[in-house]
Scaffold this motif. Structure first.
Motif, PDB file in Angstrom:
ATOM      1  N   LYS A  63       0.804  -1.220   0.000  1.00 34.80           N
ATOM      2  CA  LYS A  63       0.000   0.000   0.000  1.00 34.80           C
ATOM      3  C   LYS A  63       0.842   1.278   0.000  1.00 34.80           C
ATOM      4  O   LYS A  63       0.511   2.235  -0.679  1.00 34.80           O
ATOM      5  N   LYS A  64       1.968   1.275   0.737  1.00 35.29           N
ATOM      6  CA  LYS A  64       2.678   2.532   0.973  1.00 35.29           C
ATOM      7  C   LYS A  64       4.023   2.690   0.262  1.00 35.29           C
ATOM      8  O   LYS A  64       4.574   3.774   0.237  1.00 35.29           O
ATOM      9  N   SER A  65       4.543   1.627  -0.283  1.00 32.98           N
ATOM     10  CA  SER A  65       5.875   1.715  -0.882  1.00 32.98           C
ATOM     11  C   SER A  65       5.893   2.669  -2.070  1.00 32.98           C
ATOM     12  O   SER A  65       4.987   2.671  -2.900  1.00 32.98           O
ATOM     13  N   ALA A  66       6.963   3.451  -2.151  1.00 37.02           N
ATOM     14  CA  ALA A  66       7.131   4.385  -3.268  1.00 37.02           C
ATOM     15  C   ALA A  66       7.888   3.749  -4.424  1.00 37.02           C
ATOM     16  O   ALA A  66       7.683   4.096  -5.580  1.00 37.02           O
ATOM     17  N   ARG A  67       8.765   2.806  -4.109  1.00 34.05           N
ATOM     18  CA  ARG A  67       9.583   2.163  -5.139  1.00 34.05           C
ATOM     19  C   ARG A  67       8.895   0.913  -5.660  1.00 34.05           C
ATOM     20  O   ARG A  67       8.385   0.099  -4.898  1.00 34.05           O
ATOM     21  N   GLU A  68       8.943   0.730  -6.976  1.00 34.22           N
ATOM     22  CA  GLU A  68       8.313  -0.429  -7.609  1.00 34.22           C
ATOM     23  C   GLU A  68       8.958  -1.741  -7.158  1.00 34.22           C
ATOM     24  O   GLU A  68       8.265  -2.726  -6.924  1.00 34.22           O
ATOM     25  N   ASP A  69      10.299  -1.764  -7.010  1.00 29.93           N
ATOM     26  CA  ASP A  69      10.963  -3.000  -6.597  1.00 29.93           C
ATOM     27  C   ASP A  69      10.582  -3.382  -5.169  1.00 29.93           C
ATOM     28  O   ASP A  69      10.409  -4.558  -4.849  1.00 29.93           O
ATOM     29  N   VAL A  70      10.421  -2.399  -4.311  1.00 25.30           N
ATOM     30  CA  VAL A  70      10.031  -2.667  -2.921  1.00 25.30           C
ATOM     31  C   VAL A  70       8.584  -3.155  -2.889  1.00 25.30           C
ATOM     32  O   VAL A  70       8.251  -4.099  -2.172  1.00 25.30           O
ATOM     33  N   ARG A  71       7.718  -2.548  -3.680  1.00 25.89           N
ATOM     34  CA  ARG A  71       6.328  -2.990  -3.754  1.00 25.89           C
ATOM     35  C   ARG A  71       6.255  -4.430  -4.273  1.00 25.89           C
ATOM     36  O   ARG A  71       5.462  -5.243  -3.775  1.00 25.89           O
ATOM     37  N   ALA A  72       7.086  -4.772  -5.247  1.00 28.25           N
ATOM     38  CA  ALA A  72       7.096  -6.141  -5.784  1.00 28.25           C
ATOM     39  C   ALA A  72       7.527  -7.147  -4.706  1.00 28.25           C
ATOM     40  O   ALA A  72       6.958  -8.240  -4.620  1.00 28.25           O
ATOM     41  N   ILE A  73       8.508  -6.770  -3.906  1.00 23.25           N
ATOM     42  CA  ILE A  73       8.927  -7.636  -2.794  1.00 23.25           C
ATOM     43  C   ILE A  73       7.765  -7.817  -1.820  1.00 23.25           C
ATOM     44  O   ILE A  73       7.471  -8.937  -1.373  1.00 23.25           O
ATOM     45  N   ALA A  74       7.090  -6.726  -1.494  1.00 22.40           N
ATOM     46  CA  ALA A  74       5.961  -6.786  -0.566  1.00 22.40           C
ATOM     47  C   ALA A  74       4.851  -7.680  -1.107  1.00 22.40           C
ATOM     48  O   ALA A  74       4.293  -8.507  -0.370  1.00 22.40           O
ATOM     49  N   GLU A  75       4.544  -7.549  -2.399  1.00 15.20           N
ATOM     50  CA  GLU A  75       3.507  -8.384  -3.018  1.00 15.20           C
ATOM     51  C   GLU A  75       3.876  -9.856  -2.948  1.00 15.20           C
ATOM     52  O   GLU A  75       3.031 -10.710  -2.650  1.00 15.20           O
ATOM     53  N   LYS A  76       5.127 -10.155  -3.238  1.00 18.49           N
ATOM     54  CA  LYS A  76       5.594 -11.548  -3.184  1.00 18.49           C
ATOM     55  C   LYS A  76       5.473 -12.101  -1.764  1.00 18.49           C
ATOM     56  O   LYS A  76       5.055 -13.241  -1.560  1.00 18.49           O
ATOM     57  N   MET A  77       5.816 -11.271  -0.784  1.00 16.38           N
ATOM     58  CA  MET A  77       5.740 -11.725   0.601  1.00 16.38           C
ATOM     59  C   MET A  77       4.306 -11.919   1.066  1.00 16.38           C
ATOM     60  O   MET A  77       4.028 -12.854   1.824  1.00 16.38           O
ATOM     61  N   VAL A  78       3.398 -11.081   0.626  1.00 20.19           N
ATOM     62  CA  VAL A  78       1.985 -11.275   0.963  1.00 20.19           C
ATOM     63  C   VAL A  78       1.531 -12.637   0.445  1.00 20.19           C
ATOM     64  O   VAL A  78       0.910 -13.418   1.164  1.00 20.19           O
ATOM     65  N   ALA A  79       1.855 -12.919  -0.800  1.00 18.12           N
ATOM     66  CA  ALA A  79       1.447 -14.194  -1.402  1.00 18.12           C
ATOM     67  C   ALA A  79       2.137 -15.380  -0.718  1.00 18.12           C
ATOM     68  O   ALA A  79       1.472 -16.353  -0.338  1.00 18.12           O
ATOM     69  N   ASP A  80       3.453 -15.304  -0.545  1.00 18.95           N
ATOM     70  CA  ASP A  80       4.204 -16.427   0.037  1.00 18.95           C
ATOM     71  C   ASP A  80       3.829 -16.676   1.495  1.00 18.95           C
ATOM     72  O   ASP A  80       3.624 -17.817   1.908  1.00 18.95           O
ATOM     73  N   HIS A  81       3.752 -15.599   2.286  1.00 20.62           N
ATOM     74  CA  HIS A  81       3.416 -15.775   3.700  1.00 20.62           C
ATOM     75  C   HIS A  81       1.957 -16.172   3.872  1.00 20.62           C
ATOM     76  O   HIS A  81       1.631 -16.950   4.776  1.00 20.62           O
ATOM     77  N   GLY A  82       1.083 -15.676   2.998  1.00 21.53           N
ATOM     78  CA  GLY A  82      -0.311 -16.111   3.045  1.00 21.53           C
ATOM     79  C   GLY A  82      -0.432 -17.609   2.798  1.00 21.53           C
ATOM     80  O   GLY A  82      -1.135 -18.314   3.519  1.00 21.53           O
TER      81      GLY A  82
END
Length: 178
Positions: A63-82
């Motif tokens: 939701k809050k990341s400004a950088r695309e690479d950081v947002r991509a890491i966050a998205e991957k972690m949401v999916a993997d940890h979920g």
């Protein structure tokens, strides 16, 4: 890398939390129906709380990341940890272990700190630092379980999760260098 929409990530996160809710009980230190020894039960409960916290923090990063690479890491972690949280809920249920859906108080404080951080470079740095700390802690916990668990399924699950946790840590550390 696959692109995930925020609504899709939120739905996946809600599904993971819903599966955890089935197993929720407040405040029990030992489950009377558990077939695990105390150490393995403690790992399952700790891994569940860590996974819940990491998924929530990652969702904030989406939701809050400004950088695309950081947002991509966050998205991957949401999916993997979920996905990992859903697997762990099923394993816990099969072992008679009741896991909590209440976020650890420390994770709650970390979330508040990150929520109060303005979107931009400051948030991204704080977010990545939090992910690094969380993943180092998780890796240590999972390494111990993968080596020392007496229950074969708990041991195998911990060992199976280690490569993903290590990959997450590596991605975070690479992003911190940018």
């Amino acid at each position: 890398m696959k692109n995930y929409s925020v609504p899709a990530l939120a739905a996946a996160l809600l599904c993971a939390f819903a599966s955890l809710t089935i197993m929720a009980t407040p405040g029990h230190s030992a489950d009377p129906k558990s077939i695990l020894n105390a150490s393995d039960e403690k790992f399952v409960k700790a891994a569940s709380q860590m996974g819940l916290g990491e998924a929530q923090i990652a969702a904030l990063g989406v939701k809050k990341s400004a950088r695309e690479d950081v947002r991509a890491i966050a998205e991957k972690m949401v999916a993997d940890h979920g996905a990992a949280n859903t697997e762990l809920a099923a394993l816990a249920k099969s072992k008679g272990v009741m896991i909590s859906v209440v976020t650890d108080p420390q994770d709650t404080e970390e979330m508040k700190d990150l929520e109060n951080e303005p979107t931009g470079d400051g948030f991204d740095k704080a977010f990545l630092a939090q992910l690094e700390d969380d993943h180092k802690e998780s890796i240590a916990l999972f390494e111990d379980a993968a080596e020392d668990s007496e229950d074969a399924e708990v041991k195998a699950w911990a060992a199976k999760m280690l490569p993903t946790l290590r990959a997450h840590l590596n991605q975070v550390q690479e992003a911190q260098k940018k």
